[in-house]
Scaffold this motif. Structure first.
Motif, PDB file in Angstrom:
ATOM      1  N   GLY A 167       3.113  31.251 -58.279  1.00 39.40           N
ATOM      2  CA  GLY A 167       2.644  31.843 -57.009  1.00 39.40           C
ATOM      3  C   GLY A 167       3.274  33.207 -56.812  1.00 39.40           C
ATOM      4  O   GLY A 167       3.686  33.846 -57.773  1.00 39.40           O
ATOM      5  N   ASP A 194      -4.976  27.229 -56.971  1.00 44.98           N
ATOM      6  CA  ASP A 194      -4.182  27.105 -55.733  1.00 44.98           C
ATOM      7  C   ASP A 194      -3.047  28.130 -55.722  1.00 44.98           C
ATOM      8  O   ASP A 194      -2.103  28.031 -54.949  1.00 44.98           O
ATOM      9  CB  ASP A 194      -3.637  25.680 -55.584  1.00 44.98           C
ATOM     10  N   LEU A 197      -1.778  32.113 -55.263  1.00 45.89           N
ATOM     11  CA  LEU A 197      -2.076  33.453 -54.744  1.00 45.89           C
ATOM     12  C   LEU A 197      -1.625  34.483 -55.769  1.00 45.89           C
ATOM     13  O   LEU A 197      -0.625  34.287 -56.470  1.00 45.89           O
ATOM     14  CB  LEU A 197      -1.329  33.690 -53.431  1.00 45.89           C
ATOM     15  N   GLU A 234       1.419  31.684 -47.594  1.00 45.28           N
ATOM     16  CA  GLU A 234       0.303  32.610 -47.435  1.00 45.28           C
ATOM     17  C   GLU A 234       0.567  33.567 -46.273  1.00 45.28           C
ATOM     18  O   GLU A 234       0.244  34.755 -46.335  1.00 45.28           O
ATOM     19  CB  GLU A 234      -0.996  31.827 -47.195  1.00 45.28           C
ATOM     20  N   ARG A 264      -6.961  34.425 -54.405  1.00 51.38           N
ATOM     21  CA  ARG A 264      -6.525  33.051 -54.710  1.00 51.38           C
ATOM     22  C   ARG A 264      -7.186  32.619 -56.010  1.00 51.38           C
ATOM     23  O   ARG A 264      -8.388  32.681 -56.150  1.00 51.38           O
ATOM     24  CB  ARG A 264      -6.930  32.122 -53.561  1.00 51.38           C
ATOM     25  N   GLU A 265      -6.364  32.276 -57.019  1.00 54.04           N
ATOM     26  CA  GLU A 265      -6.910  31.751 -58.287  1.00 54.04           C
ATOM     27  C   GLU A 265      -6.453  30.303 -58.369  1.00 54.04           C
ATOM     28  O   GLU A 265      -5.262  30.035 -58.549  1.00 54.04           O
ATOM     29  CB  GLU A 265      -6.355  32.552 -59.475  1.00 54.04           C
ATOM     30  N   TRP A 280       1.636  38.136 -60.398  1.00 54.70           N
ATOM     31  CA  TRP A 280       2.097  36.904 -59.767  1.00 54.70           C
ATOM     32  C   TRP A 280       3.328  36.446 -60.547  1.00 54.70           C
ATOM     33  O   TRP A 280       3.592  36.931 -61.643  1.00 54.70           O
ATOM     34  CB  TRP A 280       1.016  35.827 -59.748  1.00 54.70           C
TER      35      TRP A 280
END
Ligand SMILES: C[C@H](O)[C@H](O)[C@H]1CNC2=NC(N)=NC(=O)C2=N1
Length: 179
Positions: free
Chosen positions: A152, A97, A99, A77, A94-95, A146
């Motif tokens: 992620g 866990d 990003l 993060e 954040r969707e 993403w």
């Protein structure tokens, strides 16, 4: 000498302190190194000790890499919070866990929304890295990016976001209401 943040080629900074012959007195070099923070287009500490940082322009000239590399990992993060400052208009969300990068635009018409999808899609195909595209309420476009392979964010996502920022799309967008 005040701390200067300038976007000038390092050579010209030295030139201005050492003259055209490139001779650099150690005193002058010390002054330059301790006082001039030069925004060079690189994300690493250079040998001369100049603090450097990458810019949105750097991201947009990079190329996405294949996501099927086994050692690809989602970035932290903290890394994402540093890179998000380089892609104007994009937000970190954040969707679950994971990003993601997200940006929305209002387009003039539903068809211009689809035209925008095509511009983004052509870019994504060229990069081999693909966003999630949403067109809702007929004129609200949202692009989410993403790296699915790692669940992620990777640098690919920021490169794609920077390249999307480089697409000429003003003609598709609704003018902002002037208050
Ligand atoms: C091999 C190739 O890198 C993969 O198929 C690509 C295609 N596009 C992709 N796009 C995104 N956003 N994430 C992926 O993991 C991904 N994988």
């Amino acid at each position: 000498m005040t701390r200067l943040l300038q976007k000038v080629p390092l050579a010209s900074v030295f030139q201005s302190f050492t003259g055209t012959h490139g001779r650099s007195g150690s005193r002058v070099f010390e002054m330059v190194r301790n006082n001039v923070v030069v925004g060079l287009s690189s994300g690493r500490k250079s040998v001369s000790g100049f603090r450097t940082f990458c810019t949105g322009k750097d991201l947009s000239i990079k190329k996405c890499v294949s996501c099927d590399s086994k050692d690809m990992r989602p970035m932290t993060e903290q890394a994402a919070n540093e890179l998000i400052t380089k892609v104007d208009g994009w937000n970190l969300v954040r969707e679950g866990d994971a990003l993601r990068l997200k940006r929305s635009w209002k387009v003039k018409t539903f068809m211009k929304g689809l035209e925008m999808f095509k511009l983004v899609a052509d870019l994504a195909e060229a990069e081999g890295h693909h966003p999630d595209l949403h067109l809702v309420g007929w004129n609200n476009v949202t692009v989410e990016i993403w790296t699915h392979a790692v669940g992620g964010l990777t640098e690919n996502d920021f490169i794609l976001a920077a390249k999307i920022n480089g697409i000429s799309m003003q003609h598709l967008l609704r003018r902002k209401a002037t208050n």
